[in-house]
Design a protein around this motif. Structure first.
Motif, mmCIF file in Angstrom:
data_model
loop_
_atom_site.group_PDB
_atom_site.id
_atom_site.type_symbol
_atom_site.label_atom_id
_atom_site.label_comp_id
_atom_site.label_asym_id
_atom_site.label_seq_id
_atom_site.Cartn_x
_atom_site.Cartn_y
_atom_site.Cartn_z
ATOM 1 N N TYR A 690 -30.409 21.837 -41.504
ATOM 2 C CA TYR A 690 -29.292 21.014 -41.064
ATOM 3 C C TYR A 690 -28.858 20.000 -42.130
ATOM 4 N N THR A 691 -29.477 20.037 -43.297
ATOM 5 C CA THR A 691 -29.060 19.150 -44.379
ATOM 6 C C THR A 691 -27.679 19.558 -44.872
ATOM 7 N N ARG A 692 -26.809 18.569 -45.074
ATOM 8 C CA ARG A 692 -25.453 18.821 -45.567
ATOM 9 C C ARG A 692 -25.210 18.003 -46.835
ATOM 10 N N TYR A 693 -24.210 18.425 -47.595
ATOM 11 C CA TYR A 693 -23.983 17.843 -48.914
ATOM 12 C C TYR A 693 -22.532 17.404 -49.081
ATOM 13 N N GLN A 694 -22.365 16.427 -49.972
ATOM 14 C CA GLN A 694 -21.057 15.914 -50.339
ATOM 15 C C GLN A 694 -21.029 15.759 -51.851
ATOM 16 N N TYR A 695 -19.944 16.138 -52.494
ATOM 17 C CA TYR A 695 -19.894 16.093 -53.956
ATOM 18 C C TYR A 695 -18.568 15.495 -54.416
ATOM 19 N N SER A 705 -15.993 15.051 -51.248
ATOM 20 C CA SER A 705 -15.652 16.196 -50.416
ATOM 21 C C SER A 705 -16.129 15.952 -48.989
ATOM 22 N N SER A 706 -15.746 16.818 -48.083
ATOM 23 C CA SER A 706 -16.279 16.759 -46.727
ATOM 24 C C SER A 706 -17.727 17.264 -46.736
ATOM 25 N N TRP A 707 -18.490 16.896 -45.711
ATOM 26 C CA TRP A 707 -19.884 17.333 -45.629
ATOM 27 C C TRP A 707 -19.936 18.836 -45.384
ATOM 28 N N SER A 708 -20.847 19.506 -46.097
ATOM 29 C CA SER A 708 -20.966 20.957 -45.964
ATOM 30 C C SER A 708 -22.406 21.372 -46.206
ATOM 31 N N GLU A 709 -22.826 22.489 -45.562
ATOM 32 C CA GLU A 709 -24.166 23.024 -45.778
ATOM 33 C C GLU A 709 -24.260 23.807 -47.083
ATOM 34 N N THR A 710 -23.132 24.091 -47.713
ATOM 35 C CA THR A 710 -23.124 24.821 -48.985
ATOM 36 C C THR A 710 -23.723 23.959 -50.087
ATOM 37 N N ASN A 711 -24.602 24.558 -50.883
ATOM 38 C CA ASN A 711 -25.273 23.797 -51.944
ATOM 39 C C ASN A 711 -24.861 24.271 -53.339
ATOM 40 N N VAL A 712 -23.666 24.846 -53.449
ATOM 41 C CA VAL A 712 -23.139 25.307 -54.737
ATOM 42 C C VAL A 712 -21.689 24.867 -54.836
ATOM 43 N N LYS A 713 -21.306 24.390 -56.035
ATOM 44 C CA LYS A 713 -19.908 24.038 -56.291
ATOM 45 C C LYS A 713 -19.558 24.453 -57.720
ATOM 46 N N GLU A 714 -18.403 25.096 -57.865
ATOM 47 C CA GLU A 714 -17.960 25.558 -59.184
ATOM 48 C C GLU A 714 -16.585 24.983 -59.501
#
Length: 963
Positions: A690-695, A705-714
């Motif tokens: 359930y950890t979410r990320y913001q970048y 960015s909005s909070w998301s469970e995705t842990n990759v950004k390109e």
């Protein structure tokens, strides 16, 4: 800047007493999950929270999102791992030892320290343990102990008299277990027998733990556990001594709570208090997937990591929740529970289960006979313990059940204040009445006048029963004095409720409140209407649909809603404080059919779960307050066909492993490599899914960015400039992590560099100056040329003026000629019309002549002859065609003359036909003009073709028009 150390918080985790129920939350990783070998010999954690495991296939690394594996040369088994002061990962392996630097973009770098040993020491079989005291490193093999300083230089070699069985580092002192001699310790480079250490001769010491007053707790493999008080050894816990002696203890550690974790070879894991009393016992099928425990480690969040003979488990010891499920012999989905005296009863969709919670020898629950099927509720009313069941109503007594009604679908029970000897039961189809008879209840009747499903009911101070229906609304029920029927009043939207759906009634603080689709309402007896409850509106927004509420003996209100799980904690001044964070750990685990929670006592709450039940036990510590970091794990350059790693989470300066790149070492990338991909994670291991990320990429993104469970950004095709990528995480407890960042520079292409701009500016100035000179020279030349041109033009204009007068006369003449030609054309047209008229008159003349010949009436003949005379006077002469031909030739370039000259054999009729064809007249029109039939025209055309000697492929009309 990422913090150098995460906060190591200590929880006052002592609420798990012997009467606690269930097992802690556990997660198991198989060899397929971490893609390594079966055996896991040692576990540790670095300052950033990453977990490292010494595995048969190498070093495993886990960041709460994915596993990574480092393989050392030779791929041999790894026995131990520890983190050095500089962040290096020291490892002990078969035939070697050294350290790994996980910062090399192309892959980890392994540096062997064993290769620096003198030749006579190099050929050892196994490096088993590693210890460091902040300055020196101890590498322990079964032949020698090698002492290195922090710079990786060998400073001493210790050779035990007898082959060591095990090694332990306690209070900066190295202990060595020599079976033939006893327990020894290292003192000034020499191994000496510990005080009365011969006690352990022939005993394999597996762990030594320091306890209060410099005392020691010493664990053996098969001889039990002992304490050393400075003068003597004694058994740690007499009651459990036999258990620990037969369990084959492999390892033991002290937890931050003060409790002990003991891992065994074939009996799983024991959690005890500081005195050796067993709090938890986990074994295969009872909290664990493997019974053999090779290693134990408590991480900075209080989670216990267990290295098995096959797999890895992580046990959440600090969360205040335990799970009661099929591993405790409780199958099915949990619906309701109740603790009465020393017995706890739990109802699932499979039946009723019970357990004596005061007997520590009882591990599992027992099925209660004759209760099989769906249990809906368990409720205590005075001395009666009632069970609502799909098959009817049951009375529970001493872990046995007695069916007192077979009316299907018993939901719940309420007392009748005005008739205390009676109890009402809500069922699928209305209400049942029961009467007390000694220690039992007797079914009396089904009440008339109400047949609705009655699952949720409460009684108010006036004796009314309020029943709420999931999709119909609210019913107020009054039992008639004869106790045979019900008077019903319905309440819905017309009485102030927002809708008739999802309404429930609860008794809180002695009064009834009604939860709805939107918020909480209360009933106003004076207006006989519902209105939003002002007191609870400050705690719940309009989207909080409360599905269950219950108040504990301390006044705290526990609730379940569509958006959150929480508690309103009663304060000393009577107000409430809302707490939801810790309950986020229950996301996705609770029963979503008929949600339920049960207050067992003032500090224990039971939640119905998808698998059994979850027990909440209030305790002093709160893991939801833990701080944690977000980590940028890898950075890739994706500008080429194959992604290349350009950063792997650390920067190694030759001495220390840094978590941030120094400012003077910020990397620069060529403009052709301006596509960058980031992978990140947050090593928080409770509810990690359930950890979410913001970048955010500074100098590119305007905001986070909005909070998301995705842990990759390109990012692709970045322009030149300086960038800083930032990432942060939010865990299951809604705690936001520290920010991690990675700075880099995209170098401009040569044509957008400062030098290129300066060169361009000079080139532009040169071009401007050259252009100005060129324009000025050209202007002077053009000025002189213009003067000459003007003189020439003046002369030309004078000449043109003279010729213009001549031209004007010519134009006048041509104009007159054009007017003459136009008039000639008009004359030709008029002549043509006249010709047509004459043709028409001749036709009339011919008709009249025929009439005169046929008529026998002399007077008629006489009159017709007069008409003939007038026609003769008015008809044009025969030379009409000649006039037409003259004008026709003027228009068509002497057509008739040229045609006659070239084809002299043409008859006048054929000449006329040719002229009419030249005028592009139709066959019908020509027939009329020639005073012949259409067939005659076609014959005439044929004859004309022959005289003009035309080929079959040539068109007569086109020939005439082009002639």
């Amino acid at each position: 800047m990422r913090s150098l150390f995460l906060i190591l918080f200590l929880f006052s985790f002592n609420a798990i007493a012997q009467n606690a129920e269930g097992l802690p939350f556990t997660r198991y990783f198989s060899t397929q999950d971490y893609e390594g070998g079966i055996q896991n010999w040692s576990i540790t954690q670095n300052n950033e929270g990453l977990i490292y495991v010494a595995n048969n296939f190498g070093l495993l690394e886990y960041d709460a999102n994915s596993w990574n594996r480092y393989v050392v040369p030779g791929g041999t088994k790894m026995r131990d791992v520890t983190i050095g002061p500089g962040g290096e990962i020291y490892v002990a392996i078969q035939g070697d030892f050294g350290y790994i630097i996980p910062s090399n973009p192309e892959g980890e770098r392994y540096i062997s320290l064993a290769d620096s040993l003198p030749e006579k020491y190099r050929n050892f079989d196994e490096a088993w343990r590693i210890f460091h005291d902040g300055e020196n490193l101890y590498f322990c093999t079964f032949r020698q102990i090698f002492l290195f300083n922090g710079k990786g230089q060998l400073i001493d070699v210790i050779e035990p008299t007898y082959p060591p069985e095990n090694f332990h580092f306690v209070n900066n002192r190295l202990f060595v277990n020599e079976l033939e001699y006893g327990l020894t310790y290292l003192d000034n480079g020499k191994l000496k027998l510990f005080e009365k250490g011969e006690f352990f001769k022939g005993k394999a010491v597996t762990s030594i733990i320091p306890i209060a007053n410099n005392h020691l707790l010493i664990f053996t493999n098969s001889h039990g556990v002992y304490t050393w008080d400075g003068t003597k050894y004694k058994i740690w816990n007499e009651n459990n001594h036999e258990i620990f002696s037969s369990a084959s203890v492999n390892t033991a550690i002290r937890l931050s709570s003060g409790n002990m974790a003991i891992g065994t070879q074939n009996k799983g894991l024991y959690i005890t208090d500081s005195n050796g009393e067993i709090l938890f016992y986990l074994n295969k099928g009872n909290g664990l997937n493997n019974r053999t425990v090779l290693s134990l480690f408590e991480d900075i969040y209080g989670n216990l990591w267990v290295g098995h003979n096959n797999g890895i488990s992580v046990i959440e010891l600090t969360v205040p929740f335990t799970l009661i499920s099929e591993q405790s012999n409780l199958p099915g989905t949990g619906y309701d529970g109740m603790a009465v005296d020393d017995i706890i009863y739990l109802g699932t969709n499979n039946g009723l289960y019970s357990k004596n919670i005061t007997d520590p020898t009882i591990q599992n629950y027992t099925f209660v006979e004759n209760s099989r099927g769906q249990v809906y509720s368990i409720k205590e009313i005075d001395d009666y313990l009632l069970m609502g069941h799909h098959l009817g109503t049951f009375l529970i007594n001493d872990r046995k059940v007695e069916q007192i009604s077979d009316v299907l679908g018993a939901w719940t029970f309420v007392e009748l204040p005005d008739h205390p000897e009676y109890i009402i039961c809500g069922t699928y189809k209305g209400l049942l009445l029961f009467k007390r008879e000694g220690k039992s209840l007797k079914f009396v009747r089904k009440l008339k006048g109400f047949d609705e499903s009655s699952r949720v009911m409460e009684v108010d101070d006036s004796g009314y029963i309020w029943m709420t229906h999931g999709y119909k609304g609210v019913y107020r029920l009054h039992i008639h004095d004869e106790l045979d029927s019900v008077q019903v009043k319905f309440y819905g939207i017309e009485q102030g409720l927002p809708s008739n759906y999802l309404v429930n009634v609860w008794k809180i603080n002695g009064r009834l409140i009604f939860s709805t689709e939107t918020t909480i309402y209360s009933y106003n007896e004076k207006t006989d209407r519902f209105a939003p409850d002002e007191y609870f509106s400050e705690f719940f927004d309009e989207n909080s649909n409360i599905s269950f509420m219950e108040q504990d003996p301390m006044g705290n209100i526990y609730y379940l809603s569509s958006t959150e799980i929480g508690v309103l904690l009663r304060q000393s001044n009577g107000t409430f404080e809302k707490n939801t964070k810790i309950f986020n750990r229950l996301k996705g685990l609770l029963n979503d059919d008929l949600q339920n929670l049960s207050i067992l006592n003032s500090n224990q709450v039971l939640y119905g779960a998808k698998e059994g039940f979850i027990m909440y036990t209030k305790q002093g510590g709160d893991p939801s307050d833990a701080s944690f970091d977000a980590l940028i794990r890898k950075v890739y350059n994706t500008s080429t066909l194959k992604d290349s790693v350009i950063y792997s989470g650390y920067y190694y300066n030759g001495e220390n492993l840094l978590s941030d790149i120094p400012e003077e070492k910020i990397p620069e990338y060529h403009y052709s490599k301006n596509s960058i991909k980031f992978e990140y994670s947050a090593p928080f291991y409770q509810g990690s899914k359930y950890t979410r990320y913001q970048y955010k990429l500074e100098n590119y993104d305007e905001d986070w960015s909005s909070w998301s469970e995705t842990n990759v950004k390109e990012y692709t095709n970045l322009r030149e400039g300086s960038y800083t990528f930032k990432v942060r995480a939010i865990n299951i407890y809604d705690q936001i992590s520290e920010v991690d960042s990675y700075s880099f520079v995209i170098v401009a292409p040569w044509y957008r560099t400062t030098l290129a701009y300066i060169g361009g500016a000079f080139l532009l100035l040169f071009i401007i100056a050259s252009t100005f000179y060129f324009v000025d020279s050209r202007h002077k030349k053009e000025k002189r040329l213009m003067e000459l041109t003007q003189e020439r033009e003046i002369n030309q204009k004078e000449s043109q003026l003279r010729s213009s007068e001549e031209m004007l006369e010519k134009l006048k003449s041509e104009k007159l000629k054009a007017e003459v030609e136009s008039k000639n054309q008009e004359l030709a047209t008029s002549t043509m019309h006249l010709l047509n008229k004459n043709s028409f008159i001749n036709s009339i003349k011919h008709n009249i002549s025929s009439i005169i010949k046929r008529s026998k009436n002399q007077e008629v003949k006489k009159e017709l002859n007069k008409i003939m005379v007038n026609i003769e006077k008015n008809i044009a002469s025969d030379d009409d065609w000649e006039h037409f031909a003259i004008h026709f030739d003027q228009v068509h370039g002497d057509f008739t003359k040229r045609l006659k000259d070239n084809y002299p054999k043409l008859t006048p009729q054929e000449m006329k036909l040719s002229a009419y064809l030249r005028m592009n007249l139709s066959t019908k029109e020509i027939a009329h003009l020639l005073n012949i039939s259409v067939r005659g025209v076609e014959i005439a055309r044929y004859r004309l073709r022959k005289k003009l000697t035309l080929e079959r492929s040539e068109n007569l009309q086109e020939f005439i028009l082009k002639y």
